[in-house]
Design a protein around this motif. Sequence first.
Motif, PDB file in Angstrom:
ATOM      1  N   PRO A  70      41.188  46.677  45.763  1.00  0.00           N
ATOM      2  CA  PRO A  70      40.733  46.266  44.690  1.00  0.00           C
ATOM      3  C   PRO A  70      42.608  45.896  44.177  1.00  0.00           C
ATOM      4  N   PHE A  71      42.729  45.462  43.625  1.00  0.00           N
ATOM      5  CA  PHE A  71      43.466  44.376  42.616  1.00  0.00           C
ATOM      6  C   PHE A  71      44.294  44.315  41.646  1.00  0.00           C
ATOM      7  N   VAL A  72      44.940  44.476  41.029  1.00  0.00           N
ATOM      8  CA  VAL A  72      45.177  43.814  39.382  1.00  0.00           C
ATOM      9  C   VAL A  72      46.383  42.836  39.156  1.00  0.00           C
ATOM     10  N   THR A  73      47.051  43.625  39.981  1.00  0.00           N
ATOM     11  CA  THR A  73      48.674  42.444  40.077  1.00  0.00           C
ATOM     12  C   THR A  73      48.534  41.794  41.272  1.00  0.00           C
ATOM     13  N   ILE A  74      49.763  40.715  40.956  1.00  0.00           N
ATOM     14  CA  ILE A  74      49.721  39.428  42.466  1.00  0.00           C
ATOM     15  C   ILE A  74      50.578  40.154  43.428  1.00  0.00           C
ATOM     16  N   ARG A  75      51.859  41.467  42.840  1.00  0.00           N
ATOM     17  CA  ARG A  75      51.342  41.764  44.126  1.00  0.00           C
ATOM     18  C   ARG A  75      50.432  42.872  44.965  1.00  0.00           C
ATOM     19  N   GLN A  76      49.851  43.930  44.307  1.00  0.00           N
ATOM     20  CA  GLN A  76      48.908  44.017  44.748  1.00  0.00           C
ATOM     21  C   GLN A  76      48.259  42.978  45.993  1.00  0.00           C
ATOM     22  N   ALA A 121      39.949  37.273  36.667  1.00  0.00           N
ATOM     23  CA  ALA A 121      40.277  38.457  36.375  1.00  0.00           C
ATOM     24  C   ALA A 121      42.385  38.833  36.252  1.00  0.00           C
ATOM     25  N   MET A 122      42.221  38.905  37.486  1.00  0.00           N
ATOM     26  CA  MET A 122      43.661  38.923  37.269  1.00  0.00           C
ATOM     27  C   MET A 122      44.306  38.559  36.774  1.00  0.00           C
ATOM     28  N   LEU A 123      43.898  36.681  37.244  1.00  0.00           N
ATOM     29  CA  LEU A 123      45.448  35.692  36.341  1.00  0.00           C
ATOM     30  C   LEU A 123      45.096  35.733  34.634  1.00  0.00           C
ATOM     31  N   ALA A 124      43.682  35.918  34.985  1.00  0.00           N
ATOM     32  CA  ALA A 124      43.012  35.705  33.219  1.00  0.00           C
ATOM     33  C   ALA A 124      44.324  37.263  32.043  1.00  0.00           C
ATOM     34  N   THR A 125      45.159  38.100  32.288  1.00  0.00           N
ATOM     35  CA  THR A 125      45.559  38.922  32.344  1.00  0.00           C
ATOM     36  C   THR A 125      46.198  38.927  32.866  1.00  0.00           C
ATOM     37  N   HIS A 127      47.678  35.548  33.375  1.00  0.00           N
ATOM     38  CA  HIS A 127      48.422  34.213  32.738  1.00  0.00           C
ATOM     39  C   HIS A 127      46.980  34.018  31.542  1.00  0.00           C
ATOM     40  N   PRO A 128      47.829  34.650  30.475  1.00  0.00           N
ATOM     41  CA  PRO A 128      46.562  34.003  28.861  1.00  0.00           C
ATOM     42  C   PRO A 128      46.335  32.966  28.567  1.00  0.00           C
ATOM     43  N   SER A 129      47.012  32.436  28.976  1.00  0.00           N
ATOM     44  CA  SER A 129      47.203  31.424  28.170  1.00  0.00           C
ATOM     45  C   SER A 129      46.665  29.587  28.654  1.00  0.00           C
ATOM     46  N   LEU A 130      45.844  30.498  30.247  1.00  0.00           N
ATOM     47  CA  LEU A 130      45.194  29.439  31.755  1.00  0.00           C
ATOM     48  C   LEU A 130      43.776  29.506  30.457  1.00  0.00           C
ATOM     49  N   ASN A 131      43.288  28.193  30.932  1.00  0.00           N
ATOM     50  CA  ASN A 131      42.588  27.134  30.350  1.00  0.00           C
ATOM     51  C   ASN A 131      41.453  27.219  31.290  1.00  0.00           C
ATOM     52  N   ASP A 132      39.871  27.659  31.299  1.00  0.00           N
ATOM     53  CA  ASP A 132      39.097  28.628  32.243  1.00  0.00           C
ATOM     54  C   ASP A 132      38.597  28.056  33.920  1.00  0.00           C
ATOM     55  N   ARG A 133      39.248  25.962  32.959  1.00  0.00           N
ATOM     56  CA  ARG A 133      39.209  25.271  34.151  1.00  0.00           C
ATOM     57  C   ARG A 133      40.656  25.416  35.832  1.00  0.00           C
ATOM     58  N   ASP A 134      41.700  26.251  35.132  1.00  0.00           N
ATOM     59  CA  ASP A 134      42.739  26.301  35.592  1.00  0.00           C
ATOM     60  C   ASP A 134      42.506  27.676  36.799  1.00  0.00           C
ATOM     61  N   ALA A 141      42.230  28.294  45.072  1.00  0.00           N
ATOM     62  CA  ALA A 141      43.224  28.355  46.011  1.00  0.00           C
ATOM     63  C   ALA A 141      44.071  29.342  46.607  1.00  0.00           C
ATOM     64  N   LEU A 142      43.911  30.701  46.036  1.00  0.00           N
ATOM     65  CA  LEU A 142      44.478  32.376  45.949  1.00  0.00           C
ATOM     66  C   LEU A 142      43.001  32.631  47.261  1.00  0.00           C
ATOM     67  N   ARG A 143      42.140  32.112  47.273  1.00  0.00           N
ATOM     68  CA  ARG A 143      41.037  32.720  47.084  1.00  0.00           C
ATOM     69  C   ARG A 143      40.959  32.295  48.781  1.00  0.00           C
ATOM     70  N   TYR A 144      40.911  30.554  48.818  1.00  0.00           N
ATOM     71  CA  TYR A 144      41.499  30.360  50.161  1.00  0.00           C
ATOM     72  C   TYR A 144      42.794  30.994  51.704  1.00  0.00           C
ATOM     73  N   PHE A 145      43.703  30.654  50.488  1.00  0.00           N
ATOM     74  CA  PHE A 145      44.724  31.230  51.124  1.00  0.00           C
ATOM     75  C   PHE A 145      44.810  33.152  51.979  1.00  0.00           C
ATOM     76  N   ALA A 146      44.155  33.113  51.320  1.00  0.00           N
ATOM     77  CA  ALA A 146      43.540  34.658  52.075  1.00  0.00           C
ATOM     78  C   ALA A 146      42.557  34.820  52.592  1.00  0.00           C
ATOM     79  N   SER A 147      41.684  34.233  52.966  1.00  0.00           N
ATOM     80  CA  SER A 147      40.137  34.013  54.200  1.00  0.00           C
ATOM     81  C   SER A 147      40.703  33.684  54.848  1.00  0.00           C
TER      82      SER A 147
END
Length: 197
Positions: A70-76, A121-125, A127-134, A141-147
């Motif tokens: 599980p992760f909540v932060t970018i570092r995790q 969820a991590m990104l929304a927490t 970076h709350p100003s991001l819209n759903d599309r972003d 992108a993050l999912r691919y680079f961790a795949s």
Amino acid sequence: MADAADTPTAILASVAAALRESPFDDITYRSLGDAVGVSERTIYRHYPTRSHLLEGVAGWIESTQFPLPPFVTIRQFENAARARFVAFDASPAFAFVCARAASISPTAEPEPTFFTRALVAMLATNHPSLNDRDLRRVAAALRYFASAPFWARMRTGFEMSAPEIADVFERTVAQVLGDLIASTPVDMDGPSQQSRR
């Protein structure tokens, strides 16, 4: 004979065991049926095509051999991905099966995975100003680079080890998030300068 509820899992476990000895393409439905104690027809009922079987075993391998903590932060998230790259290096046959499965057209219903939902969820927490599309685009992108496909490309194309791949991954995450933060207007005292124009 295996219990009906456990048959799909038993089949996938049998495929994973067979992968230790043979490439995926050499594993037959007949040999799986013999190993599980069911008919070849039963294997086909659960996995009608080789693509279904590949996708199923890749999902099973990902959840049993390469679970992401599980992760909540970018570092995790970065630490979890680093550990996953090390696990891929420790079991390359399994990792290459996962990478191969990711390259086929999905055979199941398209539904966001737990991993994708956790990234959003991590990104929304964070970076709350991001819209759903972003949020979805950055999560993809993050999912691919961790795949496994990213690991496989770096491993075979550039002969990198897990620590080297993790370094590339972390620089890429920093770039993606840096671009994200730079392109997101900060609303401190009202509309941003750009929106006032």
